[in-house]
Design a protein around this motif. Structure first.
Motif, PDB file in Angstrom:
ATOM      1  N   TYR B  66      16.934  -9.358 -43.579  1.00  0.00           N
ATOM      2  CA  TYR B  66      16.148 -10.072 -44.593  1.00  0.00           C
ATOM      3  C   TYR B  66      15.451  -9.086 -45.515  1.00  0.00           C
ATOM      4  O   TYR B  66      14.418  -8.527 -45.136  1.00  0.00           O
ATOM      5  CB  TYR B  66      15.109 -10.972 -43.913  1.00  0.00           C
ATOM      6  N   PRO B  67      15.975  -8.838 -46.721  1.00  0.00           N
ATOM      7  CA  PRO B  67      15.261  -7.949 -47.638  1.00  0.00           C
ATOM      8  C   PRO B  67      13.965  -8.604 -48.125  1.00  0.00           C
ATOM      9  O   PRO B  67      13.921  -9.814 -48.332  1.00  0.00           O
ATOM     10  CB  PRO B  67      16.248  -7.745 -48.785  1.00  0.00           C
ATOM     11  N   ARG B  68      12.931  -7.783 -48.305  1.00  0.00           N
ATOM     12  CA  ARG B  68      11.608  -8.311 -48.650  1.00  0.00           C
ATOM     13  C   ARG B  68      10.884  -7.325 -49.559  1.00  0.00           C
ATOM     14  O   ARG B  68      10.859  -6.130 -49.281  1.00  0.00           O
ATOM     15  CB  ARG B  68      10.826  -8.486 -47.347  1.00  0.00           C
ATOM     16  N   GLY B  69      10.317  -7.836 -50.662  1.00  0.00           N
ATOM     17  CA  GLY B  69       9.519  -6.990 -51.555  1.00  0.00           C
ATOM     18  C   GLY B  69       8.051  -7.122 -51.191  1.00  0.00           C
ATOM     19  O   GLY B  69       7.637  -6.728 -50.113  1.00  0.00           O
ATOM     20  N   SER B  70       7.261  -7.760 -52.085  1.00  0.00           N
ATOM     21  CA  SER B  70       5.839  -7.977 -51.781  1.00  0.00           C
ATOM     22  C   SER B  70       5.608  -9.336 -51.124  1.00  0.00           C
ATOM     23  O   SER B  70       4.466  -9.716 -50.890  1.00  0.00           O
ATOM     24  CB  SER B  70       4.998  -7.896 -53.054  1.00  0.00           C
ATOM     25  N   ALA B  71       6.661 -10.078 -50.886  1.00  0.00           N
ATOM     26  CA  ALA B  71       6.565 -11.361 -50.178  1.00  0.00           C
ATOM     27  C   ALA B  71       5.683 -12.369 -50.900  1.00  0.00           C
ATOM     28  O   ALA B  71       4.958 -13.135 -50.282  1.00  0.00           O
ATOM     29  CB  ALA B  71       6.085 -11.159 -48.744  1.00  0.00           C
TER      30      ALA B  71
END
Lengths: 468, 468
Positions: B66-71
């Motif tokens: 699961y790629p995630r940035g700042s959510a």
């Protein structure tokens, strides 16, 4: 051609819209590119249901289907390279609705693009994409090639305006993609995937285009330069000054000479380059902007700058640009028209390399194009009956593609890959990139029904072949 | 979690960048939407090679990634709904290069979007997309959701600015898509396919964005209306007058009251609606345009119009708009934020239907949004511990989706489908449309490694469920 397939077609399409005579087939055997391929059958469908049935039968009998608009493609888009059926979409041209409140145009695929321009302008709206062929080419063809013309820099390409499609899939399903809103992230963007897919992923049966308010005014200038590199500086400096012109067109010396020979427009035949700049927007703003453009041109060494002071003077400037294609066609019987595109900063380097290629292969090579977005059109004028020269053309074309990619650019800015550029696809995209694309084609069209022989190279073919 | 997989990870990623402690995993278990899912492992990769290896191992051991940035996702984009690995992309934030001559920005996926705004503006350039979260959200996250903010009408969405990507595919290949030129039709447009794909088709490791010259000036007004429908007329009439504002924001009465309760901005709490209009461009042009906007607002019944005469006054107007999210968060512990989007002409109808839904289900439902492009944000404020109320919320949310599609709009303008809207996908796209999308996912990611459980509904699930 499979007779059962033909009989099944006659069950739901009347004979008047199924062409089988040789003289009819001939008129569907070419486009505006290189090469001739005779179809086995031409069908003129009138609605998505008919197309759906044709495509389902094509899957059953494994018959290739080639959708075709006005056949102005410069890359072989509609050519029936593996026989089968040409689907003449130009007759599906009945619908053209402008939805003024939502700033939309809804059109049948066979509508001529210039008619969309006119219909939009009548109610104060604007559809910016404007390929040179827009007075004859269809919106369906424009969008499948993503052909865009001079306004890409300021207004983006055709892709930026297509927000909804009705399509027939390669398996014959009728599907709507996208929607009537500019913002839409419901699932994958199939609309943008299909735009520019050269008829290999879907047959388009209805298009919804986003429109914008028509700019209130425009101003145009033509500047000439004794050094090509100076015209490049002018373009960069104008942008650096915060001016975003609607168009920035470039013509090289061969182009200027060709136009003056063909129909004199008063262009200086010794100038190494000329640029045409058009700004549009609010009248007060563009008066200031065109003056700034003029000053910038002189500041980097322009030998002359002419600002159009009337619609007539503007038309005269654009006439010189529009004469380019007919003028260079006069130079020889065969024209190979390319659209190698490079980052704007690489235009001077690209022009230098094109000059070297012209000298190395001793060919008639003229260059013009949409300098603002780096989309150049090198054209080689030749005679396809001259086999020895055509071999040199093959080498020159290969080298143009290599240079474009080497300079950080692309094989094709707006003409598409078609048949001519397919051998170079992997050079630009790498094997993994080509595989991603191929896997979409395989998933959607396992029987290779829709426009086979385009975009993807035949195994082992690594170079353009013009002399078979 | 498979121990062989973890051991293989430790072979090339140091322990400091592999999180396994419960307290760490907790902080990766949520985003700005509804629901909490604990990952089994968090990896903080530093380059595409590491990601490629992780993904190849994930395919071998069938571990979801699961790629995630700042959510900041409002639709569950990064939630690890099926366990497995969260890939924390926020640490890949080192590169931010502005290529002034070619009007480009090249950025690592973890760069904060507001930093791109600033870097561009420092050299007189402009990156228009501006989601409300831009001061904390990453460019990688923005583009995978195609989240765009208020400027979609004039400037288009994030998609219109992404022209090149470096990605890791679901099988672990590193691929570049697109190019450095605005015009590019070399094969299918994988760039636009990946933008908005919610991390289900690729992990983005580098982004190239097109920039434009920064508008020289801007003017802002705030107009209030006693009838919501009048604000709709104002918007339509402004566009019909050939004015294309940079932003047209709408707030309904509940929104106005929430803001005034939270932090008084001097808004009239009895007004049924207010709109904020901002025009940008040449100073002379926008002076005229803002005056025209003011006149149009009054002509359709505005009760007040305030034009900002200074940067301070402009900031005050936008402060009211920016207070909306924090203000409504105060109304209750759980906020369900939607982004149903309709054709602009349907905004009054949509607002009417939202009012009916509020009354029918007796919920705190406030509405604001980007009226210019039809992108509304109905927000329901509730308490997820109140099961009885949550059942009503489920029904109301379902009805909002149905109304949006019924009015010719879309489930999601810019938040994405994620988990919450997946059950409604087929309602908008039809079975054949969903199948076309699924076939791309299957072809690229046969093992369902990348962000499984998003966009596509689970079989048989036809309705949002908030109360499991």
């Amino acid at each position: 051609m499979n007779q059962e397939f033909i009989q099944a077609i006659y069950n739901f399409i009347p004979e008047t819209r199924v062409l089988t005579e040789l003289e009819d087939l001939y008129s569907y055997s070419f486009d505006a590119s290189f090469g001739e391929y005779l179809p086995e059958l031409v069908i003129q469908p009138k609605d998505p249901d008919e197309i759906s049935k044709v495509v389902k039968l094509a899957n059953k009998y494994l018959v290739p289907i080639y959708p075709r608009g006005s056949a102005t493609s410069l890359s072989g888009g509609p050519l029936p390279v593996e026989g089968g059926v040409v689907l003449d979409m130009s007759r599906m041209n009945k619908k053209l609705v402008i939805d003024k409140e939502n700033l939309l145009a809804i059109a049948s695929p066979g509508v001529i693009t210039a008619d969309i321009h006119l219909a939009a302008e009548e109610v104060g709206l604007f559809y910016p994409p404007d390929p040179s062929s827009s007075h004859v080419s269809t919106i369906g063809g424009n969008l499948l090639e993503n052909s865009s013309g001079p306004k890409g820099l300021k207004y983006g390409t055709t892709k930026e305006y297509v927000i909804r499609l009705e399509i027939v899939t390669p398996k014959g399903e009728i599907v709507r993609t996208g929607g009537k809103t500019v913002k839409n992230v419901t699932g994958y963007d199939l609309t943008r995937l299909i735009v520019g897919s050269e008829g290999t992923l879907a047959i388009v049966t209805e298009v919804t285009l986003r429109l914008i308010p028509k700019p209130k005014a425009r101003k145009t200038l033509l500047a000439t330069f004794n050094q090509l590199v100076d015209s490049g500086y002018a373009i960069t400096k104008i942008l650096a000054n915060g001016i975003l012109p609607a168009a920035m067109e470039l013509m090289d010396n061969s182009c200027i000479r060709a136009v003056e020979n063909f129909q004199p427009c008063g262009l200086p035949i010794d100038a190494e380059a000329l640029i045409i700049i058009e700004v549009d927007g609010h009248p007060l703003a563009i008066d200031e902007e065109i003056r700034a453009c003029e000053e910038i041109c002189f500041s980097v060494g322009a030998t002359s700058v002419k600002v159009a002071n009337s619609d007539h003077e503007r038309d005269e400037i654009w006439r010189a640009r529009k004469m380019v294609s007919p003028a260079i066609t006069e130079l020889g019987p065969t024209k190979i028209s390319e659209d190698a595109t490079v980052p704007r900063s690489q235009i001077p380097a690209m022009m230098e390399r094109l000059k070297e290629i012209r000298e190395k292969y001793q060919l008639t090579l003229v260059v013009f194009g949409h300098a603002g977005d780096g989309n150049m059109h090198p054209n080689i004028i030749t005679d396809k009956r001259n086999i020895e020269e055509m071999k040199r053309v093959e080498d020159a074309v290969s080298e143009i593609f290599e240079v474009a990619v080497e300079l950080g650019g692309t094989l094709s800015g707006e003409h598409g890959i078609g048949t001519l550029k397919a051998p170079y696809l992997e050079m630009e995209l790498g094997e993994a990139g080509v595989d991603l694309m191929k896997s979409i084609k395989e998933a959607w069209d396992p029987n290779h029904i829709l426009n086979p022989g385009k975009i993807f190279p035949k195994p082992g073919v690594k170079k353009v072949v013009l002399t078979e």
